[in-house]
Motif scaffolding. Structure first.
Motif, PDB file in Angstrom:
ATOM      1  N   PHE A  92       3.918 -28.277  69.960  1.00  0.00           N
ATOM      2  CA  PHE A  92       3.598 -29.146  71.096  1.00  0.00           C
ATOM      3  C   PHE A  92       4.224 -30.510  70.859  1.00  0.00           C
ATOM      4  CE2 PHE A  92       1.122 -31.824  73.941  1.00  0.00           C
ATOM      5  CZ  PHE A  92       1.202 -31.064  75.097  1.00  0.00           C
ATOM      6  N   PHE A  98       5.257 -30.898  76.581  1.00  0.00           N
ATOM      7  CA  PHE A  98       5.255 -29.439  76.676  1.00  0.00           C
ATOM      8  C   PHE A  98       5.180 -28.819  75.291  1.00  0.00           C
ATOM      9  CE2 PHE A  98       9.693 -30.187  75.819  1.00  0.00           C
ATOM     10  CZ  PHE A  98      10.078 -29.092  75.065  1.00  0.00           C
ATOM     11  N   GLY A  99       4.888 -27.525  75.267  1.00  0.00           N
ATOM     12  CA  GLY A  99       4.816 -26.812  74.003  1.00  0.00           C
ATOM     13  C   GLY A  99       4.674 -25.324  74.240  1.00  0.00           C
ATOM     14  N   PHE A 100       4.276 -24.606  73.171  1.00  0.00           N
ATOM     15  CA  PHE A 100       4.129 -23.160  73.246  1.00  0.00           C
ATOM     16  C   PHE A 100       2.840 -22.741  72.566  1.00  0.00           C
ATOM     17  CE2 PHE A 100       8.627 -24.003  73.556  1.00  0.00           C
ATOM     18  CZ  PHE A 100       8.976 -23.233  74.649  1.00  0.00           C
ATOM     19  N   LYS A 109       4.480 -15.570  73.007  1.00  0.00           N
ATOM     20  CA  LYS A 109       4.485 -17.023  73.164  1.00  0.00           C
ATOM     21  C   LYS A 109       4.497 -17.355  74.649  1.00  0.00           C
ATOM     22  CE  LYS A 109       6.466 -18.886  68.992  1.00  0.00           C
ATOM     23  NZ  LYS A 109       7.483 -19.750  68.430  1.00  0.00           N
ATOM     24  N   TYR A 110       3.685 -18.332  75.031  1.00  0.00           N
ATOM     25  CA  TYR A 110       3.623 -18.783  76.415  1.00  0.00           C
ATOM     26  C   TYR A 110       3.899 -20.280  76.466  1.00  0.00           C
ATOM     27  CZ  TYR A 110       1.378 -14.307  77.212  1.00  0.00           C
ATOM     28  OH  TYR A 110       1.106 -12.972  77.263  1.00  0.00           O
ATOM     29  N   PHE A 111       4.637 -20.677  77.471  1.00  0.00           N
ATOM     30  CA  PHE A 111       4.958 -22.081  77.693  1.00  0.00           C
ATOM     31  C   PHE A 111       3.717 -22.795  78.216  1.00  0.00           C
ATOM     32  CE2 PHE A 111       6.305 -25.465  80.596  1.00  0.00           C
ATOM     33  CZ  PHE A 111       7.117 -26.209  79.758  1.00  0.00           C
ATOM     34  N   VAL A 112       3.498 -24.014  77.762  1.00  0.00           N
ATOM     35  CA  VAL A 112       2.398 -24.830  78.270  1.00  0.00           C
ATOM     36  C   VAL A 112       2.930 -26.228  78.561  1.00  0.00           C
ATOM     37  CG1 VAL A 112       1.586 -25.509  75.975  1.00  0.00           C
ATOM     38  CG2 VAL A 112       0.027 -25.598  77.895  1.00  0.00           C
ATOM     39  N   HIS A 113       2.499 -26.772  79.703  1.00  0.00           N
ATOM     40  CA  HIS A 113       2.899 -28.124  80.109  1.00  0.00           C
ATOM     41  C   HIS A 113       1.663 -29.007  80.102  1.00  0.00           C
ATOM     42  CE1 HIS A 113       4.326 -31.394  82.774  1.00  0.00           C
ATOM     43  NE2 HIS A 113       5.469 -31.153  82.154  1.00  0.00           N
ATOM     44  N   GLU A 123      -0.483 -29.345  67.435  1.00  0.00           N
ATOM     45  CA  GLU A 123      -0.074 -28.120  66.749  1.00  0.00           C
ATOM     46  C   GLU A 123      -1.193 -27.571  65.883  1.00  0.00           C
ATOM     47  OE1 GLU A 123       3.726 -28.041  64.780  1.00  0.00           O
ATOM     48  OE2 GLU A 123       4.629 -29.260  66.358  1.00  0.00           O
ATOM     49  N   LYS A 136      10.045 -19.394  85.317  1.00  0.00           N
ATOM     50  CA  LYS A 136      10.776 -18.666  84.279  1.00  0.00           C
ATOM     51  C   LYS A 136       9.889 -17.743  83.476  1.00  0.00           C
ATOM     52  CE  LYS A 136      14.289 -22.187  83.744  1.00  0.00           C
ATOM     53  NZ  LYS A 136      14.966 -23.085  82.832  1.00  0.00           N
ATOM     54  N   ASN A 139       3.111 -18.868  82.295  1.00  0.00           N
ATOM     55  CA  ASN A 139       2.769 -20.172  81.735  1.00  0.00           C
ATOM     56  C   ASN A 139       1.285 -20.210  81.410  1.00  0.00           C
ATOM     57  OD1 ASN A 139       5.383 -20.986  82.208  1.00  0.00           O
ATOM     58  ND2 ASN A 139       4.880 -22.121  84.051  1.00  0.00           N
TER      59      ASN A 139
END
Length: 146
Positions: A92, A98-100, A109-113, A123, A136, A139
């Motif tokens: 993160f 943003f991070g994962f 793994k998922y994207f997080v905003h 982290e 994409k 999320n």
């Protein structure tokens, strides 16, 4: 009386055209004489190009009405139940927002905003989250610390 409308340039172009046609016919005759096969290319059952036609006994009849083109209708799709998933923040960046998140069950793994956060995270935090389809992929949204 006026002279002929056929100029020297026109005569030369016509000669070239006739010579090309004659050369093409000669090449075609040479190929036939050598037995280099036909001018057709076929695709076999494995998708490979070949010069031999396919065996008609191996032909498979496909019903065109069973072929589905496009995306299935929403009512035909199986939706995953909206449940809270658990995971760990693998990366993160607070400056970029943003991070994962690494899902603890599926190891995806998922994207997080930052806009999808309820609590502030960093982290290696254990979190619960829900998934939403983004541009994409999936999320993580509504992310909370455990």
């Amino acid at each position: 009386m006026a002279g002929s409308q056929e100029t020297f340039g026109k005569k030369e172009r016509e000669k070239k055209r006739l010579k090309k046609r004659k050369d093409k016919l000669l090449k075609k005759e040479e190929r036939k004489a050598k037995g280099q096969g036909s001018e057709f290319v076929y695709v076999d059952e494995y998708g490979q190009l070949t010069d031999t036609p396919p065996d008609p006994t191996r032909k498979i009849k496909v019903d065109a009405s069973t072929i589905e083109i496009g995306i299935p209708k929403k009512e035909d799709r199986v939706e995953e139940p909206e449940e809270n998933k658990e995971g760990k923040v693998s990366f993160f960046d607070t400056s970029k927002g943003f991070g994962f998140i690494l899902d603890s069950r599926s190891q995806e793994k998922y994207f997080v905003h930052v806009s999808g956060l309820i609590d502030e995270i960093k982290e290696n935090d254990k979190v619960t989250f829900e998934l939403e389809r983004g541009l994409k992929g999936m999320n993580a949204v509504r992310v909370k610390k455990i």
